[in-house]
Design an enzyme around this catalytic site. Structure first.
Site, PDB file in Angstrom:
ATOM      1  N   HIS A  40       0.853  -1.196   0.000  1.00 17.59           N
ATOM      2  CA  HIS A  40       0.000   0.000   0.000  1.00 17.59           C
ATOM      3  C   HIS A  40       0.887   1.244   0.000  1.00 17.59           C
ATOM      4  CE1 HIS A  40       1.381  -0.264   4.083  1.00 17.59           C
ATOM      5  NE2 HIS A  40       1.153   1.037   4.162  1.00 17.59           N
ATOM      6  N   HIS A 122       6.349   6.220  -0.639  1.00 20.62           N
ATOM      7  CA  HIS A 122       7.034   4.954  -0.901  1.00 20.62           C
ATOM      8  C   HIS A 122       6.118   3.779  -0.571  1.00 20.62           C
ATOM      9  CE1 HIS A 122       7.563   5.427   3.439  1.00 20.62           C
ATOM     10  NE2 HIS A 122       7.679   4.116   3.495  1.00 20.62           N
TER      11      HIS A 122
HETATM   12  P1  2AM Z   1       6.461   2.087   6.286  1.00 22.24           P
HETATM   13  O1  2AM Z   1       5.833   1.362   5.146  1.00 22.24           O
HETATM   14  O2  2AM Z   1       7.544   2.996   5.876  1.00 22.24           O
HETATM   15  O3  2AM Z   1       6.836   1.170   7.412  1.00 22.24           O
HETATM   16  C1  2AM Z   1       1.454   1.110   8.725  1.00 22.24           C
HETATM   17  O4  2AM Z   1       2.398   0.858   9.708  1.00 22.24           O
HETATM   18  C2  2AM Z   1       1.947   2.118   7.713  1.00 22.24           C
HETATM   19  O5  2AM Z   1       2.215   3.376   8.356  1.00 22.24           O
HETATM   20  C3  2AM Z   1       3.219   1.723   7.012  1.00 22.24           C
HETATM   21  O6  2AM Z   1       3.101   2.062   5.647  1.00 22.24           O
HETATM   22  C4  2AM Z   1       4.281   2.568   7.652  1.00 22.24           C
HETATM   23  O7  2AM Z   1       5.299   3.022   6.841  1.00 22.24           O
HETATM   24  C5  2AM Z   1       3.535   3.787   8.058  1.00 22.24           C
HETATM   25  N1  2AM Z   1       4.207   4.470   9.167  1.00 22.24           N
HETATM   26  C6  2AM Z   1       4.666   5.730   9.173  1.00 22.24           C
HETATM   27  N2  2AM Z   1       5.214   6.041  10.343  1.00 22.24           N
HETATM   28  C7  2AM Z   1       5.145   4.935  11.105  1.00 22.24           C
HETATM   29  C8  2AM Z   1       5.568   4.617  12.425  1.00 22.24           C
HETATM   30  N3  2AM Z   1       6.160   5.514  13.215  1.00 22.24           N
HETATM   31  N4  2AM Z   1       5.343   3.379  12.872  1.00 22.24           N
HETATM   32  C9  2AM Z   1       4.737   2.452  12.082  1.00 22.24           C
HETATM   33  N5  2AM Z   1       4.316   2.694  10.851  1.00 22.24           N
HETATM   34  C10 2AM Z   1       4.511   3.919  10.355  1.00 22.24           C
END
Ligand code: 2AM
Length: 174
Positions: A40, A122
């Site tokens: 996603h 991303h």
């Molecule tokens: P990531 O893909 O870079 O891990 C669910 O966790 C979504 O929220 C993921 O896409 C994640 O990004 C994003 N996200 C952003 N900040 C986060 C955080 N502090 N902890 C966990 N997930 C985060």
């Protein structure tokens, strides 16, 4: 519950990325690969909240731009101590950035405490990767395109031990 707002990706995007992940695995890349269903694009991470209701109410009222094209961009990585995050980039189109910034602004104005880090669109492919980065640079991700027609409020949950991103509410773009 752990909440975030993002974009669901079409099945053909997820299949293409899953195929490339399998190819990376075959070339010896080791890490925690994202389950294809979970691929996603995050717009705003909200974190732990007691209920999704206030976020849904805000999304219902939010003025959004009309549907717009979304395209993939080259892959990249975030460096982490325990192993890097490998991701596929998404083109920083004005429409995507406007949508993300408007959403973030509305949530902040409503009092949701959000992290201050700048937005890097991303799609996380794998976490805790300790393999050489040239394997990522050499990967042949196809150029993908779709039309964004809605944004989605997700909860991040463990269901029988498996991490799942469950869609709770869809907000159609104007
Ligand atoms: P990531 O893909 O870079 O891990 C669910 O966790 C979504 O929220 C993921 O896409 C994640 O990004 C994003 N996200 C952003 N900040 C986060 C955080 N502090 N902890 C966990 N997930 C985060």
């Amino acid at each position: 519950m752990r909440l975030f707002v993002g974009l669901q990706l079409p099945a053909r995007w997820r299949e293409a990325m899953a195929g490339e992940l399998a190819a990376l695995g075959a070339r010896g890349v080791r890490g925690r690969f994202t389950r294809p269903d979970n691929l996603h694009l995050t717009l705003v991470f909200l974190g732990e909240l007691p209920s999704p209701q206030p976020v849904q109410a805000l999304l219902e009222e939010l003025a959004c731009p009309p549907p717009f094209p979304l395209r993939t961009a080259p892959p990249g990585r975030f460096r982490r101590k325990g192993g890097d995050v490998w991701w596929l980039g998404v083109e920083r189109s004005p429409q995507l950035l406007e949508l993300q910034a408007g959403l973030e602004r509305a949530l902040r104005q409503a009092g949701f405490p959000l992290e201050a880090r700048p937005y890097t669109p991303h799609i996380t492919l794998a976490r805790q990767v300790k393999s050489p980065p040239d394997l990522l640079d050499g990967a042949a991700f196809p150029a993908l395109e779709t039309t964004v027609r809605r944004i989605t409020l997700f909860s991040s949950q463990r269901v029988e031990g498996v991490l799942r991103y469950l869609p709770l509410y869809h907000k159609p773009l104007a």
